[in-house]
Design a protein around this motif. Sequence first.
Motif, PDB file in Angstrom:
ATOM      1  N   ASP A 124       9.823   2.906   6.413  1.00  0.00           N
ATOM      2  CA  ASP A 124       8.580   2.898   6.881  1.00  0.00           C
ATOM      3  C   ASP A 124       8.432   1.557   7.156  1.00  0.00           C
ATOM      4  N   PHE A 125       9.012   0.992   8.260  1.00  0.00           N
ATOM      5  CA  PHE A 125       8.964  -0.514   8.439  1.00  0.00           C
ATOM      6  C   PHE A 125       7.647  -1.330   8.864  1.00  0.00           C
ATOM      7  N   ALA A 126       7.186  -0.591   9.519  1.00  0.00           N
ATOM      8  CA  ALA A 126       5.669  -1.157  10.056  1.00  0.00           C
ATOM      9  C   ALA A 126       4.725  -0.164   9.817  1.00  0.00           C
ATOM     10  N   PRO A 127       4.226   0.078   8.753  1.00  0.00           N
ATOM     11  CA  PRO A 127       3.032   1.263   8.384  1.00  0.00           C
ATOM     12  C   PRO A 127       1.843   1.036   9.085  1.00  0.00           C
ATOM     13  N   PHE A 128       1.500  -0.276   9.223  1.00  0.00           N
ATOM     14  CA  PHE A 128       0.066  -0.796   9.838  1.00  0.00           C
ATOM     15  C   PHE A 128       0.190  -1.244  11.007  1.00  0.00           C
ATOM     16  N   GLY A 129       1.449  -0.788  11.809  1.00  0.00           N
ATOM     17  CA  GLY A 129       1.537  -1.108  13.298  1.00  0.00           C
ATOM     18  C   GLY A 129       1.513  -2.691  13.605  1.00  0.00           C
ATOM     19  N   ALA A 130       1.372  -3.019  15.055  1.00  0.00           N
ATOM     20  CA  ALA A 130       1.222  -4.402  15.362  1.00  0.00           C
ATOM     21  C   ALA A 130       0.181  -5.049  14.794  1.00  0.00           C
ATOM     22  N   ARG A 131      -1.022  -4.461  14.540  1.00  0.00           N
ATOM     23  CA  ARG A 131      -2.112  -5.143  14.113  1.00  0.00           C
ATOM     24  C   ARG A 131      -2.013  -5.697  12.755  1.00  0.00           C
ATOM     25  N   GLY A 132      -1.169  -4.802  11.911  1.00  0.00           N
ATOM     26  CA  GLY A 132      -1.128  -5.238  10.695  1.00  0.00           C
ATOM     27  C   GLY A 132      -0.060  -6.576  10.797  1.00  0.00           C
ATOM     28  N   ILE A 133       0.995  -6.401  11.471  1.00  0.00           N
ATOM     29  CA  ILE A 133       1.893  -7.674  11.394  1.00  0.00           C
ATOM     30  C   ILE A 133       1.172  -8.801  11.920  1.00  0.00           C
ATOM     31  N   LEU A 187      18.442  -0.244   1.025  1.00  0.00           N
ATOM     32  CA  LEU A 187      18.147  -0.297   2.401  1.00  0.00           C
ATOM     33  C   LEU A 187      16.824   0.770   2.721  1.00  0.00           C
ATOM     34  N   SER A 188      16.863   1.763   1.988  1.00  0.00           N
ATOM     35  CA  SER A 188      15.830   2.796   2.336  1.00  0.00           C
ATOM     36  C   SER A 188      14.372   2.205   1.913  1.00  0.00           C
ATOM     37  N   ASN A 189      14.114   1.391   1.399  1.00  0.00           N
ATOM     38  CA  ASN A 189      12.785   0.675   0.950  1.00  0.00           C
ATOM     39  C   ASN A 189      12.242  -0.211   2.149  1.00  0.00           C
ATOM     40  N   LEU A 190      13.352  -0.623   2.954  1.00  0.00           N
ATOM     41  CA  LEU A 190      13.095  -1.568   3.971  1.00  0.00           C
ATOM     42  C   LEU A 190      12.982  -0.740   5.324  1.00  0.00           C
ATOM     43  N   THR A 191      13.774   0.379   5.429  1.00  0.00           N
ATOM     44  CA  THR A 191      13.822   1.058   6.720  1.00  0.00           C
ATOM     45  C   THR A 191      12.977   2.473   6.912  1.00  0.00           C
ATOM     46  N   LYS A 209       1.690  -5.293   1.074  1.00  0.00           N
ATOM     47  CA  LYS A 209       1.197  -4.063   0.382  1.00  0.00           C
ATOM     48  C   LYS A 209       0.074  -3.731   1.070  1.00  0.00           C
ATOM     49  N   GLU A 210      -0.798  -4.518   1.568  1.00  0.00           N
ATOM     50  CA  GLU A 210      -2.045  -4.184   2.435  1.00  0.00           C
ATOM     51  C   GLU A 210      -1.918  -4.546   3.700  1.00  0.00           C
ATOM     52  N   ALA A 211      -1.009  -5.078   4.307  1.00  0.00           N
ATOM     53  CA  ALA A 211      -1.513  -5.404   5.958  1.00  0.00           C
ATOM     54  C   ALA A 211      -0.324  -5.119   6.709  1.00  0.00           C
ATOM     55  N   ALA A 212       1.006  -5.414   6.363  1.00  0.00           N
ATOM     56  CA  ALA A 212       2.042  -5.137   7.247  1.00  0.00           C
ATOM     57  C   ALA A 212       3.315  -4.447   6.688  1.00  0.00           C
ATOM     58  N   GLY A 213       3.344  -4.054   5.301  1.00  0.00           N
ATOM     59  CA  GLY A 213       4.711  -3.418   5.000  1.00  0.00           C
ATOM     60  C   GLY A 213       5.833  -4.455   4.939  1.00  0.00           C
ATOM     61  N   PRO A 214       6.874  -3.712   5.041  1.00  0.00           N
ATOM     62  CA  PRO A 214       8.330  -4.449   5.283  1.00  0.00           C
ATOM     63  C   PRO A 214       8.279  -5.571   6.412  1.00  0.00           C
ATOM     64  N   ALA A 215       7.276  -4.784   7.667  1.00  0.00           N
ATOM     65  CA  ALA A 215       7.340  -5.775   8.721  1.00  0.00           C
ATOM     66  C   ALA A 215       6.663  -7.195   8.423  1.00  0.00           C
ATOM     67  N   VAL A 216       6.503  -7.649   7.136  1.00  0.00           N
ATOM     68  CA  VAL A 216       5.862  -8.897   6.808  1.00  0.00           C
ATOM     69  C   VAL A 216       6.966  -9.924   7.154  1.00  0.00           C
TER      70      VAL A 216
END
Length: 596
Positions: free
Chosen positions: A260-269, A254-258, A102-109
């Motif tokens: 906005d897969f990485a809303p916080f970018g690489a830094r969030g990941i 599937l739309s929940n995952l795809t 929720k706060e850092a990575a989005g689905p890219a968690v």
Amino acid sequence: MAAAGDGVDGGARRQGCSGGGAFFPEESFASWAAYGRALLETGPRLRDRATARSADAVELHEVRGQSGADMKRTLTWWDLIWFGVGAVIGAGIFVLTGQEAKEAAGPAVVLSYAVSGVSAMLSVFCYTEFAIEIPVAGGSFAYLRVELGDFMAFIAAGNILLEYCIGGAAVARSWTSYFATLLNHHPNDFRIHAASLSDDYSRLDPIAVVVITLICIFAVVSTKGSSRFNYVLSIVHLAVIVFIIGAGLSKAKLSNLTADFAPFGARGIFAASAVLFFAYIGFDAVSTMAEETKNPAKDIPIGLVGAMTFTTAVYCVLAVTLCLMQPYYEIDADAPFTVAFTATGMDWAKYIVAFGALKGMTTVLLVSVVGQARYLTHIARTHMVPPCLAQVHPKLGTPVNATVVMLAATAIIALFTDLGILSNLLSISTLFIFMLVAVALLVRRYYVTGETAPTDRNKLVACLAVIIASSIVTAAYWGLRSNGWAAYVATVPAWLAATLYLQLRVPMARTPKMWGVPLVPWLPSASIFINIFLLGSIDGKSFMRFGIWTVALLAYYFFFGLHASYDTAKALAAEAAASKVEEGHSKPPAESTAGE
């Protein structure tokens, strides 16, 4: 100073507080005058301890003998796998997944879990080689004493104990949260609000204290019994995880995952990876059980590597399942899976999830209690902390004193401290220790005292300096949130060049006797780089707390631990020399097994 008699002669004398002796029985604490003389010698003693390296045989025999009784060898690779799974799959996946998604990575968690998993697996390889070669209860503390010396081992020891206390406290507080969910209550309904304390420390958690106490009592009674209890709970826990995945995927979009897969970018990941490393903490506790393993050379590689492979796969699948059930911005940060099932019309499933989470966190606490007591036991064997904590109960075959002390420390932290503070501080401590173990493995492979040429030793030191420095600069550049790439163009090639030079131009001084890390020096060097890089993604306040803890450690070491361990090392050396003289009069000299 409490009277301690004369010196440290004899095993019983070195036990200290056993049977009513002194808390610190060493010669330096025999009187105030002796303590004053010891303090005046702090400089020379520090130089001695900073450069002194233990030997494999010393850790395996002389140091282990400080406990009086031996731990029982009852564990197999099957026990270790279940201990590994039980140690790791707990509060991290059930609590931090929602927070970081929720706060850092989005689905890219899911990528964050994969990055943390790779880092943890590299550390597992390093731990496995050491645990086979030096199968003692001290884990990374013993490994660092052998390769990096007493001083670095003590710094690591303090952080190991901090890791276990904080980890146990964090899981215990999460236990209360899921217990409240199971009873349809908010977690704070079961906590006492102390308004006079700051917000991060004002929610007192008596349930967490009770849970930790009960688990410690069980762990003291029997290690084998703890193992059986652990894998029964772990099987139930895995059944719940299978349910979560199956039921969750039945509500997947599937739309929940795809969308906005990485809303916080690489830094969030990567920021999430640093925090989610908390979810992998615990496997190092398995290495402390090497002393109780029937066949370390066979059981430890299967147990450690098998458990970590399975755990990483489970984490990634669970993370994907959660992000398919809900858009990342709707995920609950405190109880993500239970709320997700409620939101998708399966409110009844939250009780199964909460029950599974409680089972998982119970096994994590159990393995944590077993591991932390064994770390403290081996540290006490070297007299860096009071030696009475090294005692193993002659009937139970477990370290009762060490378990009780760690129980008290963990319970106090669990009573007061918020989970957010605990998880970040825990990640710093653990990443730091894992980095040191990787450094120690490279030292072990490329340097043997009395055999390695000075030029090769200097090449090794230079390579390690470049590897560590390039990793620190890369992490610092990333942590300062600079958007440029100039530093990476210099630091990454420097890391590559130093590792390649180490492989091609520095001869390997030692090869493992039974099992070794593959692709040395690349895998240990990569472990150093990734662990330091993840440190660059942790917030500044956590580093401030880490700094305060380190200063407190150093103060204790300079006033107590240094002098106690110095006296003990000298006493052990004198006994070893006397033993050799006696053997020389009774039989022909045998080949040394001390290693160095």
